[in-house]
Design a protein around this motif. Structure first.
Motif, mmCIF file in Angstrom:
data_model
loop_
_atom_site.group_PDB
_atom_site.id
_atom_site.type_symbol
_atom_site.label_atom_id
_atom_site.label_comp_id
_atom_site.label_asym_id
_atom_site.label_seq_id
_atom_site.Cartn_x
_atom_site.Cartn_y
_atom_site.Cartn_z
ATOM 1 N N GLN A 47 5.471 7.809 2.285
ATOM 2 C CA GLN A 47 5.992 9.153 2.046
ATOM 3 C C GLN A 47 5.601 10.010 3.249
ATOM 4 O OE1 GLN A 47 3.840 11.263 -1.013
ATOM 5 N NE2 GLN A 47 5.360 12.887 -1.137
ATOM 6 N N GLU A 48 6.550 10.774 3.785
ATOM 7 C CA GLU A 48 6.268 11.649 4.917
ATOM 8 C C GLU A 48 6.337 13.106 4.457
ATOM 9 O OE1 GLU A 48 8.118 10.459 8.801
ATOM 10 O OE2 GLU A 48 9.196 9.071 7.475
ATOM 11 N N LEU A 49 5.294 13.862 4.778
ATOM 12 C CA LEU A 49 5.264 15.281 4.457
ATOM 13 C C LEU A 49 5.225 16.080 5.742
ATOM 14 C CD1 LEU A 49 2.629 15.313 1.559
ATOM 15 C CD2 LEU A 49 5.126 15.145 1.386
ATOM 16 N N GLY A 50 6.028 17.134 5.793
ATOM 17 C CA GLY A 50 6.084 17.985 6.969
ATOM 18 C C GLY A 50 5.443 19.333 6.725
ATOM 19 N N ARG A 51 5.950 20.340 7.405
ATOM 20 C CA ARG A 51 5.377 21.691 7.381
ATOM 21 C C ARG A 51 5.328 22.328 5.998
ATOM 22 N NH1 ARG A 51 4.936 22.855 12.685
ATOM 23 N NH2 ARG A 51 6.521 22.093 14.114
ATOM 24 N N ASP A 52 6.221 21.896 5.103
ATOM 25 C CA ASP A 52 6.256 22.480 3.770
ATOM 26 C C ASP A 52 5.240 21.862 2.822
ATOM 27 O OD1 ASP A 52 8.319 24.142 4.584
ATOM 28 O OD2 ASP A 52 9.871 22.744 3.936
ATOM 29 N N GLY A 53 4.572 20.796 3.237
ATOM 30 C CA GLY A 53 3.573 20.150 2.390
ATOM 31 C C GLY A 53 4.220 19.300 1.312
ATOM 32 N N GLY A 54 3.501 19.119 0.217
ATOM 33 C CA GLY A 54 4.006 18.306 -0.884
ATOM 34 C C GLY A 54 2.861 17.698 -1.667
ATOM 35 N N ASP A 55 3.195 16.689 -2.461
ATOM 36 C CA ASP A 55 2.224 16.056 -3.347
ATOM 37 C C ASP A 55 1.888 14.654 -2.846
ATOM 38 O OD1 ASP A 55 0.621 15.291 -5.477
ATOM 39 O OD2 ASP A 55 2.303 15.046 -6.865
ATOM 40 N N ALA A 56 0.604 14.394 -2.642
ATOM 41 C CA ALA A 56 0.146 13.090 -2.158
ATOM 42 C C ALA A 56 -0.608 12.307 -3.230
ATOM 43 C CB ALA A 56 -0.751 13.280 -0.941
ATOM 44 N N SER A 57 -0.474 12.709 -4.473
ATOM 45 C CA SER A 57 -1.293 12.106 -5.527
ATOM 46 C C SER A 57 -1.022 10.619 -5.747
ATOM 47 C CB SER A 57 -1.148 12.880 -6.842
ATOM 48 O OG SER A 57 0.188 12.907 -7.265
ATOM 49 N N GLU A 58 0.137 10.104 -5.367
ATOM 50 C CA GLU A 58 0.447 8.682 -5.553
ATOM 51 C C GLU A 58 -0.091 7.802 -4.427
ATOM 52 O OE1 GLU A 58 2.001 7.316 -8.279
ATOM 53 O OE2 GLU A 58 1.773 9.334 -9.102
ATOM 54 N N ALA A 59 -0.572 8.404 -3.367
ATOM 55 C CA ALA A 59 -0.985 7.635 -2.182
ATOM 56 C C ALA A 59 -2.298 6.898 -2.389
ATOM 57 C CB ALA A 59 -1.123 8.571 -0.983
ATOM 58 N N ASP A 60 -2.373 5.716 -1.779
ATOM 59 C CA ASP A 60 -3.629 4.981 -1.674
ATOM 60 C C ASP A 60 -4.389 5.447 -0.435
ATOM 61 O OD1 ASP A 60 -3.035 3.167 -3.865
ATOM 62 O OD2 ASP A 60 -1.620 2.191 -2.494
ATOM 63 N N MET A 67 0.854 -1.168 0.000
ATOM 64 C CA MET A 67 0.000 0.000 0.000
ATOM 65 C C MET A 67 0.902 1.234 0.000
ATOM 66 S SD MET A 67 -3.128 0.802 2.714
ATOM 67 C CE MET A 67 -3.471 -0.927 2.880
ATOM 68 N N LYS A 68 0.513 2.255 -0.726
ATOM 69 C CA LYS A 68 1.231 3.526 -0.736
ATOM 70 C C LYS A 68 0.537 4.470 0.233
ATOM 71 C CE LYS A 68 2.883 3.221 -5.459
ATOM 72 N NZ LYS A 68 2.857 3.841 -6.798
ATOM 73 N N ILE A 69 1.295 4.936 1.207
ATOM 74 C CA ILE A 69 0.745 5.765 2.279
ATOM 75 C C ILE A 69 1.475 7.099 2.294
ATOM 76 C CG2 ILE A 69 0.323 5.929 4.763
ATOM 77 C CD1 ILE A 69 0.861 2.772 4.724
ATOM 78 N N THR A 70 0.732 8.177 2.388
ATOM 79 C CA THR A 70 1.331 9.486 2.625
ATOM 80 C C THR A 70 0.947 9.914 4.029
ATOM 81 O OG1 THR A 70 1.366 10.167 0.305
ATOM 82 C CG2 THR A 70 1.400 11.923 1.963
ATOM 83 N N VAL A 71 1.966 10.151 4.851
ATOM 84 C CA VAL A 71 1.782 10.605 6.218
ATOM 85 C C VAL A 71 1.989 12.117 6.225
ATOM 86 C CG1 VAL A 71 2.676 10.500 8.574
ATOM 87 C CG2 VAL A 71 2.537 8.415 7.190
ATOM 88 N N ILE A 72 0.990 12.827 6.707
ATOM 89 C CA ILE A 72 1.068 14.283 6.804
ATOM 90 C C ILE A 72 1.277 14.609 8.277
ATOM 91 C CG2 ILE A 72 -0.136 16.467 6.378
ATOM 92 C CD1 ILE A 72 -1.759 14.771 4.217
ATOM 93 N N ALA A 93 4.850 5.858 10.392
ATOM 94 C CA ALA A 93 5.551 5.708 9.110
ATOM 95 C C ALA A 93 6.620 4.623 9.224
ATOM 96 C CB ALA A 93 6.167 7.043 8.686
ATOM 97 N N LEU A 94 7.385 4.649 10.304
ATOM 98 C CA LEU A 94 8.426 3.639 10.517
ATOM 99 C C LEU A 94 7.826 2.243 10.631
ATOM 100 C CD1 LEU A 94 11.379 2.888 11.139
ATOM 101 C CD2 LEU A 94 10.888 3.370 13.543
ATOM 102 N N ARG A 95 6.777 2.086 11.420
ATOM 103 C CA ARG A 95 6.147 0.774 11.606
ATOM 104 C C ARG A 95 5.595 0.246 10.275
ATOM 105 N NH1 ARG A 95 6.428 -1.018 16.334
ATOM 106 N NH2 ARG A 95 4.864 -2.633 16.040
ATOM 107 N N TRP A 96 4.979 1.137 9.487
ATOM 108 C CA TRP A 96 4.418 0.701 8.208
ATOM 109 C C TRP A 96 5.504 0.363 7.189
ATOM 110 C CZ3 TRP A 96 0.379 5.128 8.594
ATOM 111 C CH2 TRP A 96 -0.685 4.702 9.396
ATOM 112 N N GLY A 100 5.735 14.222 13.306
ATOM 113 C CA GLY A 100 5.959 14.170 14.749
ATOM 114 C C GLY A 100 6.009 12.746 15.259
ATOM 115 N N ASN A 101 5.789 12.586 16.562
ATOM 116 C CA ASN A 101 5.876 11.269 17.191
ATOM 117 C C ASN A 101 4.884 10.272 16.598
ATOM 118 O OD1 ASN A 101 7.898 12.171 18.908
ATOM 119 N ND2 ASN A 101 6.444 12.781 20.486
ATOM 120 N N VAL A 102 3.646 10.693 16.395
ATOM 121 C CA VAL A 102 2.627 9.783 15.856
ATOM 122 C C VAL A 102 2.892 9.500 14.385
ATOM 123 C CG1 VAL A 102 0.169 9.478 15.374
ATOM 124 C CG2 VAL A 102 0.892 10.438 17.570
ATOM 125 N N GLY A 103 2.963 10.543 13.567
ATOM 126 C CA GLY A 103 3.175 10.352 12.136
ATOM 127 C C GLY A 103 4.479 9.644 11.825
#
Length: 182
Positions: free
Chosen positions: A27-40, A1-6, A16-19, A9-12
């Protein structure tokens, strides 16, 4: 599965590490944002009052299955029934509420438990299957609390968990104590 974590921090970051360890592409996105179009699936793990701001910096969200892991400890947008409803209003896809009741500081101890810990979640029907799979892949057993109308109840339940933890019962309450410690 493709996951984007927005939210990194500790939870995200912890999820992300466990998955990744479970074989997912994360994919992890922080304060700057980004593109999540590939995520399921999207995971929103930001402070509750930052939902609109954080999601406003991310493209490719429209209609995605989304898991809301936010809490309302620092406040919420009262224009919505819950943080999960605010997330849904922005993303527009099937939405679940999960991972807001499991403290990130014990993620590393999940595998050491006598039995798998539980993760209470609620979800719209279309979000239920991927949410349950990601709960299992994070090391928990899913506990279904119904539809998205239960989301606010899960957010408010966190206050009770904080009180239990501050009373010194956190280790007993969150971990499976060895025989004799009960």
């Amino acid at each position: 599965m493709k996951i984007t974590v927005i939210g990194r921090g500790n939870v995200g970051g912890g999820l992300a590490l466990r998955w990744r360890e479970a074989g997912h592409e994360v994919q992890e996105l922080g304060r700057d944002g980004g593109d999540a179009s590939e995520a399921d699936v999207l995971l929103v793990a930001v402070p509750g009052p930052e939902i609109a701001n954080a999601l406003g910096k991310v493209t490719g969200l429209d209609g995605k299955v989304t898991i809301d892991a936010t809490n309302a400890v620092r406040g919420r947008n009262e224009d919505f029934d819950s943080n999960a409803h605010e997330v849904k209003s922005i993303v527009g896809g099937p939405t679940a509420k999960s991972f807001n009741l499991n403290f990130a500081n014990i993620y590393d101890d999940i595998g050491n438990q006598r039995v798998r810990p539980s993760n209470i979640y609620c979800a719209e029907d279309e979000a239920r299957e991927p949410t349950e799979q990601l709960i299992r892949d994070a090391g928990y057993d899913p506990v279904d609390a119904g539809g998205l109308d239960s989301a606010r109840m899960l957010e408010e339940h966190l206050v009770l968990l904080f009180a239990v933890n501050q009373a010194g019962l956190g280790p007993f309450f969150y971990r499976c104590a060895p025989p004799g410690e009960l």
